[in-house]
Design a protein around this motif. Structure first.
Motif, PDB file in Angstrom:
ATOM      1  N   THR A  76      12.518  -1.017  -5.726  1.00  0.00           N
ATOM      2  CA  THR A  76      11.271  -0.964  -4.975  1.00  0.00           C
ATOM      3  C   THR A  76      10.137  -1.643  -5.720  1.00  0.00           C
ATOM      4  O   THR A  76      10.067  -1.578  -6.950  1.00  0.00           O
ATOM      5  CB  THR A  76      10.914   0.510  -4.726  1.00  0.00           C
ATOM      6  N   GLN A  77       9.245  -2.276  -4.979  1.00  0.00           N
ATOM      7  CA  GLN A  77       8.024  -2.800  -5.570  1.00  0.00           C
ATOM      8  C   GLN A  77       6.945  -1.728  -5.510  1.00  0.00           C
ATOM      9  O   GLN A  77       6.722  -1.125  -4.450  1.00  0.00           O
ATOM     10  CB  GLN A  77       7.548  -4.044  -4.803  1.00  0.00           C
ATOM     11  N   TYR A  78       6.271  -1.540  -6.635  1.00  0.00           N
ATOM     12  CA  TYR A  78       5.175  -0.585  -6.717  1.00  0.00           C
ATOM     13  C   TYR A  78       3.875  -1.349  -6.857  1.00  0.00           C
ATOM     14  O   TYR A  78       3.778  -2.274  -7.667  1.00  0.00           O
ATOM     15  CB  TYR A  78       5.386   0.361  -7.903  1.00  0.00           C
ATOM     16  N   PHE A  79       2.900  -0.923  -6.074  1.00  0.00           N
ATOM     17  CA  PHE A  79       1.644  -1.650  -5.981  1.00  0.00           C
ATOM     18  C   PHE A  79       0.524  -0.986  -6.773  1.00  0.00           C
ATOM     19  O   PHE A  79       0.470   0.243  -6.893  1.00  0.00           O
ATOM     20  CB  PHE A  79       1.205  -1.747  -4.513  1.00  0.00           C
ATOM     21  N   GLY A  80      -0.373  -1.817  -7.258  1.00  0.00           N
ATOM     22  CA  GLY A  80      -1.597  -1.324  -7.855  1.00  0.00           C
ATOM     23  C   GLY A  80      -2.640  -1.010  -6.798  1.00  0.00           C
ATOM     24  O   GLY A  80      -2.410  -1.268  -5.611  1.00  0.00           O
ATOM     25  N   PRO A  81      -3.792  -0.500  -7.207  1.00  0.00           N
ATOM     26  CA  PRO A  81      -4.839  -0.092  -6.265  1.00  0.00           C
ATOM     27  C   PRO A  81      -5.602  -1.254  -5.662  1.00  0.00           C
ATOM     28  O   PRO A  81      -6.332  -1.076  -4.690  1.00  0.00           O
ATOM     29  CB  PRO A  81      -5.761   0.790  -7.112  1.00  0.00           C
ATOM     30  N   GLY A  82      -5.456  -2.446  -6.243  1.00  0.00           N
ATOM     31  CA  GLY A  82      -6.103  -3.615  -5.682  1.00  0.00           C
ATOM     32  C   GLY A  82      -7.429  -3.958  -6.333  1.00  0.00           C
ATOM     33  O   GLY A  82      -8.092  -3.109  -6.939  1.00  0.00           O
TER      34      GLY A  82
ATOM     35  N   ARG B 163       8.320  -4.691 -10.152  1.00  0.00           N
ATOM     36  CA  ARG B 163       9.649  -4.157  -9.798  1.00  0.00           C
ATOM     37  C   ARG B 163      10.493  -4.171 -11.056  1.00  0.00           C
ATOM     38  O   ARG B 163      10.411  -5.099 -11.859  1.00  0.00           O
ATOM     39  CB  ARG B 163      10.267  -5.022  -8.703  1.00  0.00           C
TER      40      ARG B 163
ATOM     41  N   GLY C  10      -4.106   0.704  -2.859  1.00  0.00           N
ATOM     42  CA  GLY C  10      -2.920  -0.112  -2.695  1.00  0.00           C
ATOM     43  C   GLY C  10      -1.864   0.590  -1.867  1.00  0.00           C
ATOM     44  O   GLY C  10      -1.910   1.811  -1.686  1.00  0.00           O
ATOM     45  N   PRO C  11      -0.906  -0.158  -1.314  1.00  0.00           N
ATOM     46  CA  PRO C  11       0.196   0.467  -0.580  1.00  0.00           C
ATOM     47  C   PRO C  11       0.993   1.392  -1.489  1.00  0.00           C
ATOM     48  O   PRO C  11       1.295   1.047  -2.632  1.00  0.00           O
ATOM     49  CB  PRO C  11       1.041  -0.736  -0.142  1.00  0.00           C
TER      50      PRO C  11
ATOM     51  N   MET D 268      -8.623  -8.370  -0.485  1.00  0.00           N
ATOM     52  CA  MET D 268      -8.072  -7.437  -1.479  1.00  0.00           C
ATOM     53  C   MET D 268      -6.860  -8.108  -2.102  1.00  0.00           C
ATOM     54  O   MET D 268      -5.999  -8.622  -1.388  1.00  0.00           O
ATOM     55  CB  MET D 268      -7.632  -6.134  -0.806  1.00  0.00           C
TER      56      MET D 268
ATOM     57  N   TYR E  96       5.538   1.662   3.607  1.00  0.00           N
ATOM     58  CA  TYR E  96       4.456   1.975   2.688  1.00  0.00           C
ATOM     59  C   TYR E  96       3.344   2.650   3.486  1.00  0.00           C
ATOM     60  O   TYR E  96       3.118   2.370   4.665  1.00  0.00           O
ATOM     61  CB  TYR E  96       3.888   0.709   2.041  1.00  0.00           C
TER      62      TYR E  96
ATOM     63  N   GLN F 140      -4.692  -9.234   0.936  1.00  0.00           N
ATOM     64  CA  GLN F 140      -4.923  -8.786   2.302  1.00  0.00           C
ATOM     65  C   GLN F 140      -6.360  -9.123   2.680  1.00  0.00           C
ATOM     66  O   GLN F 140      -7.296  -8.509   2.162  1.00  0.00           O
ATOM     67  CB  GLN F 140      -4.670  -7.287   2.462  1.00  0.00           C
TER      68      GLN F 140
ATOM     69  N   VAL G 224      -0.865  -7.834   4.854  1.00  0.00           N
ATOM     70  CA  VAL G 224      -0.652  -8.067   3.433  1.00  0.00           C
ATOM     71  C   VAL G 224       0.259  -9.291   3.321  1.00  0.00           C
ATOM     72  O   VAL G 224       1.329  -9.352   3.937  1.00  0.00           O
ATOM     73  CB  VAL G 224       0.013  -6.848   2.764  1.00  0.00           C
TER      74      VAL G 224
ATOM     75  N   ARG H  87     -10.905  -5.840  -4.998  1.00  0.00           N
ATOM     76  CA  ARG H  87     -11.612  -6.432  -3.865  1.00  0.00           C
ATOM     77  C   ARG H  87     -12.416  -7.613  -4.369  1.00  0.00           C
ATOM     78  O   ARG H  87     -13.325  -7.453  -5.189  1.00  0.00           O
ATOM     79  CB  ARG H  87     -12.543  -5.426  -3.190  1.00  0.00           C
TER      80      ARG H  87
ATOM     81  N   PHE I 198      -3.594  -7.486  -4.446  1.00  0.00           N
ATOM     82  CA  PHE I 198      -2.733  -6.431  -4.969  1.00  0.00           C
ATOM     83  C   PHE I 198      -1.692  -7.017  -5.911  1.00  0.00           C
ATOM     84  O   PHE I 198      -1.041  -8.015  -5.595  1.00  0.00           O
ATOM     85  CB  PHE I 198      -1.996  -5.710  -3.834  1.00  0.00           C
TER      86      PHE I 198
ATOM     87  N   TYR J 234       4.318  -9.492  -9.072  1.00  0.00           N
ATOM     88  CA  TYR J 234       3.911 -10.116  -7.826  1.00  0.00           C
ATOM     89  C   TYR J 234       2.405 -10.010  -7.627  1.00  0.00           C
ATOM     90  O   TYR J 234       1.773  -9.070  -8.099  1.00  0.00           O
ATOM     91  CB  TYR J 234       4.578  -9.411  -6.622  1.00  0.00           C
TER      92      TYR J 234
ATOM     93  N   TYR K  37      -0.100 -10.151  -4.149  1.00  0.00           N
ATOM     94  CA  TYR K  37      -0.267 -10.197  -2.711  1.00  0.00           C
ATOM     95  C   TYR K  37      -1.757 -10.144  -2.423  1.00  0.00           C
ATOM     96  O   TYR K  37      -2.545  -9.721  -3.266  1.00  0.00           O
ATOM     97  CB  TYR K  37       0.393  -8.977  -2.033  1.00  0.00           C
TER      98      TYR K  37
END
Lengths: 115, 116
Positions: free
Chosen positions: A103-109, A95, B43-44, A89, B36, A37, A43, A111, A91, A33, A35
């Motif tokens: 659950t979906q796990y997110f990266g640090p993003g 999953r 990130g979240p 940002m 989250y 923000q 988000v 910018r 992201f 995915y 996303y």
């Protein structure tokens, strides 16, 4: 613990330029995915990707955006001709399975700043 | 289109006390809910989730409650610690007609500040 990674952490570009944001999802995950923000906002979902194709996209994800999984590990988001309003940002998330409770796990993003 | 709403932009609590963060949703197709935690420029980070077939899920100091009839969920943190200070996002997903992509719809977040 496995994690989603993203590069670069910060990208500055001129309006009209192309940018590619990179993500390495968690190994063996199947759903990917993007996303974004915008500063001070929620988000927002952009696109989901499964089995080497887009499975769903939002109205934000217009023809200027594309995603690709060029190899077995990377997942990229390309913006062809950046606009000022693309500054945000971004992201990446992944999953593992199709289970509804996964659950979906997110990266640090990343910018992205468009000048 | 605010399908997921967090009406309190901020919350301050004393260390050791309970923090209660609230979230409301309007889409009755949502069947999985997540919380989250997010620090600035990160990130979240997944905290806890609950399926719509349950009304409570607990993990250590974190408990999520779901009231389906009211379309309301809440996150309880007991006891609150200064390290819990962050923005907390409620998110929800639903099976879509195309399959199991399960995009997340986020609330606007609540900034929790735990005072020492």
């Amino acid at each position: 613990e496995p994690e989603v990674t993203q590069t670069p952490s910060h990208q500055v570009t001129q309006m009209g330029q192309e940018v590619i944001l990179r993500c390495v999802p968690i190994s063996n995950h199947l759903y990917f995915y993007w996303y974004r923000q915008i500063l001070g906002q929620k988000v927002e979902f952009l696109v989901s990707f499964y089995n080497n194709e887009i499975s769903e996209k939002s109205e934000i994800f217009d023809d200027q955006f594309s995603v690709e999984r060029p190899d077995g590990s990377n997942f990229t988001l390309k913006i062809r001709s950046t606009k000022l309003e693309d500054s945000a940002m971004y992201f990446c998330a992944s999953r593992g399975t199709s289970r509804s409770t996964d659950t979906q796990y997110f990266g640090p993003g990343t910018r992205l700043t468009v000048l | 289109d605010q399908q997921v709403k967090q009406n309190s932009p901020s919350l301050s609590v004393q260390e050791g006390r309970i923090s209660i963060l609230n979230c409301d949703y309007t889409n009755s197709m949502f069947d999985y809910f997540l919380w989250y935690k997010k620090y600035p420029a990160e990130g979240p980070t997944f905290l806890i989730s609950i399926s719509s077939i349950k009304d409570k899920n607990e993990d250590g100091r974190f408990t999520v409650f779901l009231n389906k009839s009211a379309k309301h969920l809440s996150l309880h943190i007991v006891p609150s610690q200064p390290g819990d200070s962050a923005v907390y996002f409620c998110a929800a997903s639903a099976v879509n007609t195309l399959g199991s992509a399960r995009q997340l719809t986020f609330g606007s977040g609540t900034q929790l500040t735990v005072l020492p």
